[in-house]
Structure formats: structure tokens, C-alpha cells
Design a protein around this motif. Structure first.
Motif, PDB file in Angstrom:
ATOM      1  N   LEU A 171      16.255   8.858 -37.158  1.00 52.15           N
ATOM      2  CA  LEU A 171      17.581   9.361 -37.100  1.00 52.15           C
ATOM      3  C   LEU A 171      17.563  10.703 -37.935  1.00 52.15           C
ATOM      4  O   LEU A 171      17.237  10.575 -39.195  1.00 52.15           O
ATOM      5  N   CYS A 219      19.792  12.934 -40.221  1.00 50.32           N
ATOM      6  CA  CYS A 219      20.959  12.561 -40.794  1.00 50.32           C
ATOM      7  C   CYS A 219      21.791  14.135 -40.725  1.00 50.32           C
ATOM      8  O   CYS A 219      22.783  13.983 -40.887  1.00 50.32           O
ATOM      9  N   LEU A 239      24.082  14.705 -37.131  1.00 51.51           N
ATOM     10  CA  LEU A 239      25.155  14.024 -36.661  1.00 51.51           C
ATOM     11  C   LEU A 239      26.324  14.114 -37.579  1.00 51.51           C
ATOM     12  O   LEU A 239      26.017  14.228 -38.735  1.00 51.51           O
ATOM     13  N   GLU A 274      29.684  13.126 -39.784  1.00 51.66           N
ATOM     14  CA  GLU A 274      30.154  11.967 -40.656  1.00 51.66           C
ATOM     15  C   GLU A 274      30.844  10.792 -39.596  1.00 51.66           C
ATOM     16  O   GLU A 274      30.341   9.631 -39.859  1.00 51.66           O
ATOM     17  N   ILE A 283      27.598   9.204 -37.629  1.00 49.22           N
ATOM     18  CA  ILE A 283      26.396   8.670 -38.205  1.00 49.22           C
ATOM     19  C   ILE A 283      26.712   7.329 -38.678  1.00 49.22           C
ATOM     20  O   ILE A 283      25.711   6.542 -38.847  1.00 49.22           O
ATOM     21  N   GLU A 329      26.195   5.249 -35.780  1.00 52.87           N
ATOM     22  CA  GLU A 329      24.738   5.284 -35.405  1.00 52.87           C
ATOM     23  C   GLU A 329      23.911   4.319 -36.366  1.00 52.87           C
ATOM     24  O   GLU A 329      23.005   3.622 -35.842  1.00 52.87           O
ATOM     25  N   LEU A 330      23.966   4.323 -37.616  1.00 49.45           N
ATOM     26  CA  LEU A 330      23.355   3.717 -38.437  1.00 49.45           C
ATOM     27  C   LEU A 330      23.868   1.975 -38.544  1.00 49.45           C
ATOM     28  O   LEU A 330      22.673   1.240 -38.531  1.00 49.45           O
ATOM     29  N   MET A 386      22.742  13.632 -45.441  1.00 50.97           N
ATOM     30  CA  MET A 386      23.642  12.420 -45.598  1.00 50.97           C
ATOM     31  C   MET A 386      25.031  12.418 -46.290  1.00 50.97           C
ATOM     32  O   MET A 386      24.928  12.747 -47.397  1.00 50.97           O
TER      33      MET A 386
END
Length: 461
Positions: free
Chosen positions: A200, A202, A205, A207, A210, A213-214, A249
Motif C-alpha cells: 500500500l 500511503c 490515497l 485520508e 486509507i 483500505e488498511l 500516512m
């Protein structure tokens, strides 16, 4: 002893040994002289990349016995035998058994030099092909971890040492240096290879996306969440999770990621269910997260949690000697992909390979090789008298290396062997210049008025 310009020279006649050694050194070879075959075998190791030249008629162990022992160690190592007239049948048999050449006494120095030079070229070709085979085995995705410099050898060795552990790893390196390749190799070389390798980026994508996704989500967790989605973290359970550009991130996600790393559990959006995960995390960053000025709003505690083992990938400009091998690999791969022949390399392309800083690192070099094969580089076409037509049958890395050596010799000749003017003309650092002289077996003094007639003295009369 890893230079193809190296020669092991063996003869029990001290005068002939001295004369032949001087001849080969004047021709630019590094010569290691031995009075007996046993002494030479004691110094010869599996990493020797040069040529062996031996007299046949010697006490205790003769040249033919030496050849048999060398062949057991490396069947592709060229061995040239020097013979008297009575030893010719013995030499012919050795040729049939795989010896590279034999030379009869007395011989002109050019005969010895040319035979050794051809043998060295063959040895270079064999070693380049071996290196490319190794590189192909190490290749992974679009950016294979190829390189023969000490830095790359250390990197591969470190990856092997830590691959089969479950330790989390932080990989640092510039854009295009191969961080995902390192992460992928850590996964592939570990016992987690049967699990998923989940990557992925970071920084790619927003916020709002993400987090889903995570961590995944349940139906109705937010507007548009119509069905259950397994997050990347859970999908990587029993495998490896690779978080690229982790410095990008969002802070809120960093807090949640810290808990995942500490507790090895995940809670998807829209549920209170806590799900255990068995994963290894490999994170990559383009900046030094240990430096507060570069770290920015990246959490210090998350950095220390990730920083169990840190692997730093050197930029391409710091391992220039890997460029010919990498460029050759990428050009051959592009030629196969586009169904085209690899063009001859021009002086302009060669200069670009050696002088460019490659800010995009290996990825930039790969794209340059593709354009080169497609003929889209305006300077990529061959120019008259730059590349001998015979070189067209050799692999590209060999041609690059050979042309580099020719260019250095030509520049030295133009400047009468003057180092300062030569390195200014070539545009390379002094240390790099001397490293290249050693690698190509170039003797600077040869370009400062050496009398070429000295090379015609017969040896062995």
C-alpha cells in the motif's frame, strides 16, 4: 583478484618468467608470477576472474597437471600453455580437453599478448553471462535487485540474514531506488512466502480512503459501504504488509497503526470485533524519519516502533559501477519485450550513463534503457568508428565496459597520460578514475612516451 586483466603466470625458468611478466605488464595486465604450479594453485581461488598462463615442462607438477586441477575448480577459466617443440602433442591434447591456447617457444611478445587478451575477453564474457544469470534469478517485478558493488552485496547478505525472522523492517532510500523490491525479497525469502505480500502506498490515497483500505469495513460503516471489505492489514495476515511512503500516512491513521504494531490486532470500521493478525510489517520512507526536521508530523513513537531493523538502499549515483550491468539487463529485457535488437551504444549514451546523476535511480535507468532500445533517445544511435562491428555479438554490458576502457585510453593518449587533464576531460572524480584504471587494467605510463618497439622482443629464445 577479481579483475579480468589479471594473469597468473607460471614458469620454473626465472629469466623467462621475468621477461614474460614484464611483457604482459607493459600490455596493461596485472601479473602474478609463480615459479611452480603448486605455488600458483595455492594462491588461486574460486573468485579468480583472470587468465592462467603456464609452461608445460616443469618439475613436480607440470602444466598439463596444473590445467587439470584448474579445470576441476572452474571449467571456464582460460588456461594458456607455453610449450617447447617436443611438448606440442601434449599441448594439442590439452586443447582437446579444453585448454584455451598453446604457444610454442620461442615466441614474439605480440603472440603472447594477443592470446592473453583474447582469453581475457572470453573470461569477461563468461563472467558477465554468469552475472546476468544471477541477476535474472534475483529479479523481482520491474526493478530487480542487481548489482556487484560491495554495497549491493552487503544489502543482499543482510536481506538473507533477516528475511526468515519476523522482525519489522524500515527501508529507507530515494525514489526509484528499489524499496518495494527489498520488501518483496524479504517476503519471498522468508517462511511467510506462502502468505500474501500486500503493498500500500500511503501517499497515494486520501485520508478518507486509507483507513478503509488498511482496516477494512463492514456493510453500512459509512455512506457507500454496501458490502464487507477485508482490509489490507487483515489480508496480509500470515504474510507481509508493505507500507510505502509511510511518512505520508495521516496522523490519525498513525495512531491506529501504532496499536496494530503493538497488539497485532485490527478492528474494521463499523464493528467492535477485534481480529488478531499475524503479519510482518515492512515500511519504506524517502526521508530520514530519525531526523525531526525531515520527520515532520510523523509520530516519533511510531518511528521507534518501526525502527527495529533499518535497511538503507544506496542511490545509483553512489554505485556507478553497477550502471553497465543494470543498463545491460534493462536493455536486453526491453529488446525482448519490444521484439527488437539491442542497438550499439554510442559515445553520447555512454557519457550519459557515466555522468548523469540519476535522481530517479534504478527506475529512471530502466526507462532510459527502454527509450534507448526504441530509438527514442536522439543520441542513442551508433556513430561511425565508435563501436567495432565485431562487438555487436557481445552482450551489452560487455560492450559498455569495453567502450569505457577505449574511451579512457583515448583520453589518456590525447592528454599524454596527464591525470589532471584526463579526469577533467572525462568529467569523473579522481578516485573513480583510478578505480576504472585498475578494473580495466590500464597502465597510465603507457601513454607517456612508451616506445612501442620494446614489445617486439622475442621471449623464450
Amino acid at each position: 583478484m577479481s579483475d579480468v586483466s589479471s594473469v597468473f603466470l607460471i614458469d620454473d625458468d626465472k629469466d623467462l618468467l621475468k621477461a614474460a611478466k614484464q611483457t604482459l605488464e607493459l600490455a596493461g595486465f596485472y601479473v602474478f608470477a609463480f615459479p611452480s604450479a603448486a605455488d600458483a594453485l595455492g594462491a588461486l581461488d574460486a573468485g579468480f576472474a583472470g587468465v592462467v598462463v603456464s609452461d608445460i615442462r616443469m618439475p613436480q607438477m607440470d602444466g598439463q597437471q596444473l590445467f587439470s586441477r584448474v579445470k576441476e575448480q572452474d571449467a571456464d577459466l582460460p588456461v594458456i600453455l607455453v610449450t617447447g617443440h617436443g611438448d606440442i602433442p601434449m599441448a594439442v591434447k590439452a586443447i582437446q580437453d579444453g585448454a584455451y591456447d598453446f604457444i610454442t617457444k620461442p615466441f614474439a611478445t605480440d603472440r603472447l599478448v594477443q592470446s592473453v587478451r583474447r582469453a581475457a575477453e572470453k573470461r569477461r564474457l563468461v563472467l558477465e553471462n554468469r552475472a546476468l544469470r544471477i541477476a535474472a534469478e534475483q529479479a523481482q517485478g520491474d526493478l530487480p535487485l542487481i548489482g556487484q558493488t560491495p554495497a549491493m552485496e552487503r544489502l543482499r547478505r543482510t536481506l538473507r540474514q533477516i528475511a526468515d525472522t519476523d522482525v519489522d523492517v524500515l527501508v529507507t532510500g530515494e525514489t526509484g531506488s528499489g524499496k518495494e523490491v527489498v520488501a518483496s525479497l524479504l517476503h519471498r525469502w522468508s517462511r511467510r512466502a506462502a502468505g500474501n505480500f500486500v503493498a500500500l502506498n500511503c501517499g497515494a490515497l486520501p485520508e478518507t480512503v486509507i483507513e478503509s483500505e488498511l482496516f477494512g469495513h463492514e456493510p453500512g460503516a459509512f455512506t457507500g459501504a454496501q458490502k464487507k471489505r477485508v482490509g489490507r492489514i487483515e489480508h496480509a495476515s500470515a504474510g507481509t504488509l508493505f507500507l510505502d511512503e509511510i511518512e505520508s500516512m495521516p496522523p490519525a491513521i498513525q495512531v491506529q497503526m501504532l496499536r496494530v504494531l503493538e497488539m497485532r490486532e485490527v478492528t474494521p470500521l463499523g464493528t467492535n470485533e477485534v481480529r488478531p493478525v499475524d503479519l510482518r510489517v515492512v515500511a519504506a520512507a524517502k526521508v530520514d524519519l530519525g531526523d525531526p526536521r525531515q520527520r515532520g508530523d510523523f509520530r516519533e513513537d511510531l518511528y521507534y516502533r518501526l525502527n527495529v531493523v533499518t535497511i538503507s538502499i544506496p542511490p545509483l549515483r553512489d554505485r556507478c559501477d553497477d550502471i553497465p550491468l543494470l543498463f545491460g539487463y534493462f536493455a536486453e529485457r526491453a529488446a525482448s519485450r519490444f521484439k527488437r535488437d539491442v542497438p550499439a551504444i554510442s559515445a553520447a549514451v555512454h557519457r550519459h550513463l557515466q555522468s548523469h546523476d540519476w535522481p530517479g535511480n534504478v527506475r529512471e535507468l530502466s526507462h532510459f534503457a527502454e527509450r534507448f532500445v526504441l530509438g527514442l533517445e536522439s543520441s542513442a544511435g551508433p556513430k561511425p568508428n565508435e563501436i567495432p562491428s565485431a562487438d555487436a555479438t557481445l552482450p551489452l554490458p560487455v560492450r559498455v565496459e569495453r567502450y569505457e576502457a577505449d574511451l579512457i585510453r583515448e583520453t589518456l593518449a590525447q592528454n599524454g597520460g596527464d591525470v589532471r587533464r584526463t579526469i577533467e576531460a572525462l568529467g569523473i572524480p579522481r578516485k573513480t578514475f583510478y578505480d576504472k584504471l585498475q578494473r580495466h587494467g590500464i597502465v597510465r605510463g603507457d601513454f607517456a612516451g612508451l616506445d612501442g618497439d620494446d614489445r617486439r622482443t622475442p621471449v623464450g629464445e
